[in-house]
Write a protein that holds these residues in place. Structure first.
Motif, short mmCIF file in Angstrom:
data_model
loop_
_atom_site.label_atom_id
_atom_site.label_comp_id
_atom_site.label_asym_id
_atom_site.label_seq_id
_atom_site.Cartn_x
_atom_site.Cartn_y
_atom_site.Cartn_z
N ILE A 189 24.15 -40.62 -7.68
CA ILE A 189 22.73 -40.83 -6.88
C ILE A 189 22.00 -39.59 -7.36
O ILE A 189 22.37 -38.34 -7.21
CB ILE A 189 23.01 -40.63 -5.26
CG1 ILE A 189 23.74 -42.09 -5.00
CG2 ILE A 189 21.84 -40.82 -4.72
CD1 ILE A 189 23.09 -43.35 -5.40
N ASP A 190 20.60 -39.69 -7.54
CA ASP A 190 19.56 -38.67 -7.69
C ASP A 190 18.96 -38.34 -6.70
O ASP A 190 17.76 -39.09 -6.22
CB ASP A 190 18.85 -38.72 -9.06
CG ASP A 190 17.77 -37.97 -9.31
OD1 ASP A 190 17.84 -36.98 -8.79
OD2 ASP A 190 16.74 -38.46 -10.01
N ILE A 191 19.39 -37.49 -5.84
CA ILE A 191 18.66 -37.29 -4.42
C ILE A 191 17.15 -36.77 -4.67
O ILE A 191 16.38 -36.85 -3.80
CB ILE A 191 19.29 -36.29 -3.41
CG1 ILE A 191 19.54 -34.91 -4.09
CG2 ILE A 191 20.95 -36.72 -3.30
CD1 ILE A 191 20.07 -33.98 -3.02
N ALA A 192 16.92 -36.13 -5.67
CA ALA A 192 15.69 -35.60 -5.98
C ALA A 192 14.49 -36.72 -6.15
O ALA A 192 13.21 -36.47 -5.79
CB ALA A 192 15.56 -34.72 -7.32
N SER A 193 15.04 -38.03 -6.36
CA SER A 193 14.09 -38.99 -6.61
C SER A 193 13.99 -39.97 -5.18
O SER A 193 13.44 -41.00 -5.41
CB SER A 193 14.59 -39.83 -7.77
OG SER A 193 15.67 -40.62 -7.42
N MET A 194 14.68 -39.40 -4.19
CA MET A 194 14.85 -40.34 -2.85
C MET A 194 14.36 -39.30 -1.71
O MET A 194 14.35 -37.98 -1.71
CB MET A 194 16.07 -40.61 -2.67
CG MET A 194 16.84 -41.52 -3.74
SD MET A 194 18.62 -41.50 -3.44
CE MET A 194 18.56 -42.55 -2.08
N GLY A 195 13.60 -40.19 -0.83
CA GLY A 195 13.22 -39.46 0.52
C GLY A 195 12.00 -38.46 0.41
O GLY A 195 11.73 -38.34 -0.81
N ASP A 196 11.53 -38.07 1.54
CA ASP A 196 10.49 -37.32 1.55
C ASP A 196 11.16 -35.77 1.63
O ASP A 196 11.95 -35.59 2.19
CB ASP A 196 9.72 -37.43 2.79
CG ASP A 196 9.02 -38.78 2.88
OD1 ASP A 196 8.40 -39.17 1.36
OD2 ASP A 196 8.57 -39.47 3.77
N ALA A 197 10.20 -35.09 1.04
CA ALA A 197 10.59 -33.47 1.28
C ALA A 197 10.24 -33.01 2.53
O ALA A 197 9.20 -33.50 3.10
CB ALA A 197 9.87 -32.62 0.00
N PRO A 198 10.76 -31.88 2.98
CA PRO A 198 11.74 -31.20 2.49
C PRO A 198 13.16 -31.90 2.24
O PRO A 198 13.42 -32.62 3.52
CB PRO A 198 11.95 -29.93 3.31
CG PRO A 198 11.18 -30.21 4.58
CD PRO A 198 10.29 -31.32 4.24
#
Length: 282
Positions: free
Chosen positions: A109-118
């Motif tokens: 899983i590439d978490i950098a491409s998922m969900g909103d920051a932070p």
């Protein structure tokens, strides 16, 4: 924010019994059932009211519940064990849209491409993949605000160790080159079901805006692997596996050839990594 539905969920031991969720050793599972402890871990991660929290290996959802009860705006739980999906679905229903469950191997899983920051990672990591997961997140540290992670105590101590300390290792160098690290708390085996044979501990890593010292991560990985791979040997011997002129490498960085890996600072390892890149390209 109302937590009535979450508070009304059955005790975790009942959830495990109802769904047949005996922990499986092959998946590195040790379930943490004490909601007081899981909420304490969630609080170590700070303010969760903005952005996304990623949890790996939620199992029956003890830490998942805690994150939601501590006000997490959005939780993405990544679980590869299909047996856990029904139990997590119950939490999802009670979360009022704040939980998303993904059935997958977290290593893919590439978490950098998922969900909103932070983006924050808060997880009781499966012991058998804990270190590879951490290394993977360090590679995309710029996308993560913090990581509050549970490891075997010995691994946690390595992460925060300083040069010269017994636990100082490759993991210490990589973690403290890319992050500020903080040891949070120790959890005894009896806190888990089934009890592991060792203590566990929670550490928090806060990625820096830039690495602490300039160099490439892949070069730092290579140099530290060579140095700590034969940690009892002097650097003039252990670094020969790098395939460059070891004498020149140590001379240009001003490092004593008779020194051993556990005595070098993170800054010195970064210097070795930069010079290794230069010699490799020469």
């Amino acid at each position: 924010m109302s937590y009535e539905k979450l508070d009304a969920l059955p005790p975790l031991r009942e959830v495990i019994a109802n769904h047949g969720l005996a922990a499986q050793k092959r998946l590195g599972q040790n379930f943490l059932l004490d909601l007081n402890l899981t909420r304490k871990i969630a609080r170590c991660a700070g303010d969760l009211s903005q952005g996304t929290v990623f949890e790996v290996g939620p199992g029956p959802g003890g830490l998942t519940r805690a994150l939601l009860l501590e006000g997490a705006a959005s939780v993405i739980a990544i679980e590869k064990d299909p047996r856990c999906q029904a139990a997590l679905a119950e939490i999802n229903e009670a979360s009022e849209g704040r939980l998303q469950v993904i059935e997958a191997d977290a290593l893919t899983i590439d978490i950098a491409s998922m969900g909103d920051a932070p983006r924050r990672v808060v997880a009781n990591l499966p012991y058998n993949v804990a270190t590879p997961l951490l290394i993977g997140w360090l590679k995309q540290a710029e996308a993560v605000q913090s990581m509050t992670l549970m490891f075997q105590k010995e691994v946690a101590e390595r992460i925060v160790a300083a040069p010269g300390e017994s636990g100082y290792s490759r993991l210490s160098v990589l973690s403290n080159w890319r992050c500020d690290t903080r040891f949070e708390l120790v959890l005894p085996p009896r806190a888990f079901t089934p009890p592991p044979k060792v203590d566990s501990a929670v550490v928090t890593l806060i990625p820096l805006a830039e690495p602490r010292f300039p160099c490439r991560l892949e070069d730092m990985e290579t140099v530290t692997a060579a140095a700590f791979g034969q940690r009892r040997k002097m650097l003039r011997r252990s670094l020969k596996t790098l395939g460059v002129d070891t004498e020149a490498l140590l001379e240009k960085t001003g490092i004593d050839p008779t020194a051993r890996a556990e005595t070098l600072t993170v800054e010195q390892f970064a210097a070795l990594a930069r010079e290794y890149r230069a010699l490799k390209g020469a």
